[in-house]
Design an enzyme around this catalytic site. Sequence first.
Site, PDB file in Angstrom:
ATOM      1  CB  THR A  52      52.066  34.846 -25.044  1.00  0.00           C
ATOM      2  OG1 THR A  52      52.657  34.449 -26.293  1.00  0.00           O
ATOM      3  CG2 THR A  52      53.147  35.244 -24.064  1.00  0.00           C
TER       4      THR A  52
ATOM      5  CB  VAL B 154      47.101  37.449 -23.583  1.00  0.00           C
ATOM      6  CG1 VAL B 154      47.382  38.504 -22.511  1.00  0.00           C
ATOM      7  CG2 VAL B 154      45.591  37.313 -23.796  1.00  0.00           C
ATOM      8  CG  HIS B 155      51.709  37.906 -28.085  1.00  0.00           C
ATOM      9  ND1 HIS B 155      52.048  36.574 -27.990  1.00  0.00           N
ATOM     10  CD2 HIS B 155      51.108  38.052 -29.294  1.00  0.00           C
ATOM     11  CE1 HIS B 155      51.672  35.936 -29.098  1.00  0.00           C
ATOM     12  NE2 HIS B 155      51.101  36.819 -29.898  1.00  0.00           N
ATOM     13  CG  ASP B 156      54.123  42.838 -25.617  1.00  0.00           C
ATOM     14  OD1 ASP B 156      54.717  41.771 -25.870  1.00  0.00           O
ATOM     15  OD2 ASP B 156      54.262  43.861 -26.301  1.00  0.00           O
TER      16      ASP B 156
END
Length: 322
Positions: A197, A243-245
């Site tokens: 991520t 851009v994690h989740d």
Amino acid sequence: MTNKIILDTDPGIDDAMAILFAEGHPAIELKGITTVYGNATIENGTNNALFLKQKYGFSADIAKGADRPIVRDPVGPTVVVHGETGFGDVHAPTDLTVTADPRPAYQYIIDSVKAEPGEITLVAVGPLTNLALALDAAPEIAGLVKEVVIMGGAFGENNHRGNVTPYAEANIHDDPHAADKVFTAAWPVVIIGLDVTEESFFSKDYLDQLRDDAGEVGQFIWDISRYYLKFYSEKVGLEGCHVHDPSAIAYVIDPTLFTLREGPVRVVTDGPAEGLTIQKFDGRRHQHDDWASNTAQRVGVKVRDEALLKLYRETIIEYGNR
């Protein structure tokens, strides 16, 4: 093929980005949103989910989940990153006409999985307490889910380790006991952690362009991201955000975006390394090996970041202009 998912989330700025991604892409049927403490209190996070349901007309159920970890003391909401109520400077109204499902999140998960065996993917992008509670109450669901996709953890790949301690990622650190239970259960887990991520990046220009091209949806993402980008600029030194989740949603849509590594995973549950995620992936035999009998899970180690960014942009633009 359409993937039926229940999204377990602590809404959260990047959680909202992920929820809209899931709702907007035709390859996903968003069956339910279960909430958990984390980025916000359980009350604020659930209200944020209900607000999105009302604002965008989601058909997904909303079920309120756990308000604290199963063992450790609560860390508290991540106000410095997500603001007082979870959406930065945007505060969802509380006088909403939509309401949550009467069942607690863990029971909603159990009932949904049993109603459609082999068809539901659980996507969890917050602390894993609801999933652990579901396993405790009905261990048989491990054999009934299609897949479990987690945004959490950090394994040291691509020089990414922790983001709330030197070696712990926030979702896992919030409830390490729950995470260890989820990762060692006999169901197929894919872990999309900081290793991948933090290899993808929503730049300031990317989000500005999304605002201009994706209608009201793009404007909303831009609005909530102001607080997030301020944190990244002041505390991390970046002009944009990782851009994690949304990466967990991207995996469900297109698994080929990621390279995965297989092997059992454990979580350190106390001490200075609390929340550290570790994977045994070399197949070597040891005289003392508590890992040998655990389910081999898959961990993301590489991502095609440009393709992921293109997928997100195209999905949100199409959704925002329907």
